[in-house]
Design a protein around this motif. Sequence first.
Motif, mmCIF file in Angstrom:
data_model
loop_
_atom_site.group_PDB
_atom_site.id
_atom_site.type_symbol
_atom_site.label_atom_id
_atom_site.label_comp_id
_atom_site.label_asym_id
_atom_site.label_seq_id
_atom_site.Cartn_x
_atom_site.Cartn_y
_atom_site.Cartn_z
ATOM 1 N N ALA A 1 0.812 -1.212 0.000
ATOM 2 C CA ALA A 1 0.000 0.000 0.000
ATOM 3 C C ALA A 1 0.844 1.261 0.000
ATOM 4 C CB ALA A 1 -0.945 0.000 1.205
ATOM 5 N N CYS A 2 2.154 1.103 -0.108
ATOM 6 C CA CYS A 2 3.025 2.267 -0.316
ATOM 7 C C CYS A 2 3.773 2.140 -1.638
ATOM 8 C CB CYS A 2 3.994 2.434 0.850
ATOM 9 S SG CYS A 2 4.488 4.160 1.125
ATOM 10 N N GLY A 3 3.482 1.099 -2.387
ATOM 11 C CA GLY A 3 3.998 0.996 -3.741
ATOM 12 C C GLY A 3 5.473 0.702 -3.866
ATOM 13 N N VAL B 1 12.684 7.090 -6.704
ATOM 14 C CA VAL B 1 11.383 7.706 -6.994
ATOM 15 C C VAL B 1 10.316 6.887 -6.300
ATOM 16 C CG1 VAL B 1 9.744 8.362 -8.789
ATOM 17 C CG2 VAL B 1 12.195 8.624 -9.194
ATOM 18 N N HIS B 2 9.353 7.580 -5.691
ATOM 19 C CA HIS B 2 8.326 6.944 -4.853
ATOM 20 C C HIS B 2 6.937 7.210 -5.422
ATOM 21 C CE1 HIS B 2 6.091 5.678 -1.368
ATOM 22 N NE2 HIS B 2 7.187 5.460 -0.672
ATOM 23 N N PHE C 1 -4.982 2.098 -2.248
ATOM 24 C CA PHE C 1 -3.756 2.503 -2.929
ATOM 25 C C PHE C 1 -2.976 1.273 -3.388
ATOM 26 C CE2 PHE C 1 0.611 4.043 -3.307
ATOM 27 C CZ PHE C 1 0.427 5.227 -4.019
ATOM 28 N N ALA C 2 -2.969 0.245 -2.555
ATOM 29 C CA ALA C 2 -2.292 -0.998 -2.949
ATOM 30 C C ALA C 2 -2.872 -1.531 -4.255
ATOM 31 C CB ALA C 2 -2.421 -2.044 -1.839
ATOM 32 N N ALA C 3 -4.196 -1.465 -4.390
ATOM 33 C CA ALA C 3 -4.832 -1.943 -5.614
ATOM 34 C C ALA C 3 -4.407 -1.116 -6.825
ATOM 35 C CB ALA C 3 -6.351 -1.907 -5.459
ATOM 36 N N HIS C 4 -4.137 0.171 -6.612
ATOM 37 C CA HIS C 4 -3.726 1.044 -7.720
ATOM 38 C C HIS C 4 -2.286 0.803 -8.151
ATOM 39 C CE1 HIS C 4 -7.008 3.906 -8.580
ATOM 40 N NE2 HIS C 4 -7.373 3.701 -7.324
#
Length: 383
Positions: free
Chosen positions: A90-92, A151-152, A344-347
């Motif tokens: 969920a933080c990508g 990059v985040h 957000f994790a799903a994205h």
Amino acid sequence: MDLKAAAQAHFTTIQSQMIALSHRIHAHPELGFEEEHASTWLAETLSDHGFSVTKGICDLPTAFMAQAGSGPLHLALCAEYDSLPGIGHACGHNIIAAMALGAGIATAALADDLGLSVHVIGTPVEEMGGGGKILLLERGAFAGMHAAMMVHPSPTDNITPVTLANTYFEVRYTGKEAHAASFPERGVNAADAMTVAQVAIGLLRQHIRSTDRIHGIVTKGGDAPNVIPAHTAAKYAVRAQTIEELDDIRAKVRRCFEAGALATGASLDITGESKPYAQLRHDPAMAAAYHRNATALGRDLPPLSAPPHPGGSTDMGNVSQALPSIHPMIGIDSLPASNHQPEFAAHCITEAADRAIRDGALAMAWTAIDLATDASLRTSLLG
């Protein structure tokens, strides 16, 4: 030779592999210090593309160092790959890892022409105060590096995000059990101590800076409602705009927990304090180069002069205090979902996220080319 066109052409040949790697890490989330699959997959991929890879560096089993090229200018690309408990990536960090590898492989193909040594550093346990980069920094992984970048992912693009200094710690109160109805006077209520502390923290909030943050969870509140709780525990984090201000808010919060012990007679134990994360310090020239390159790739970016929006915290801040660094945020069109939410994790495996892998990797690769070929930038870094 058009170096940036060459880097883009090389990245095109690996783009699908980087996206597949991102999705694979996303499907197998691992907590900090446990990222065995992710670190292995990343290290093997780099090795397959000609990097010299050393696993388990600095006595961290899931960290690694991969190097290509032998030029005098040493560039570090930081890859994160740990997840969050319960809500996965969920933080990508799956995207971060793929971008770092993509940038490293695309740049490595030109390293000899650029006079570069490209290092991809696998940096475990960024979440929850683990401080993997701090440990790597202290143990020499960044020694000899002239610049660092990563990059985040985020809902929107932000070239120079503001991050807060922070630290985590655990709180334990010890009281004495007693029958809650028959002999309550014989007990010392550790749950009451925690309540007093939380009330004190709530009152403290009206007297802290707007950039200070205090948050935590109770991990143990007692064992049974008819037994006076003798043991309670919590995990807390405090944040501030700078390391110096962090010391101030941390002392105030500690006094709130001491108040709980004083009011109830319970004993207090504060342990497990993490190494403090420092605030990010973005190198202006590197940030400007990244801004130009990301814009050229079609990213819709705010100007560098735009008012910053406070963000979370990162151990990349400690790296940025030690050597020139950047840590831009790249948008994945997730709003209203934002970092640390399941949505957000799903994205993080959508088309927008996959596009961010391409844009973030190329923007870093092109920035590396600028650092190597711009005489003033190169001289400044080597100096």
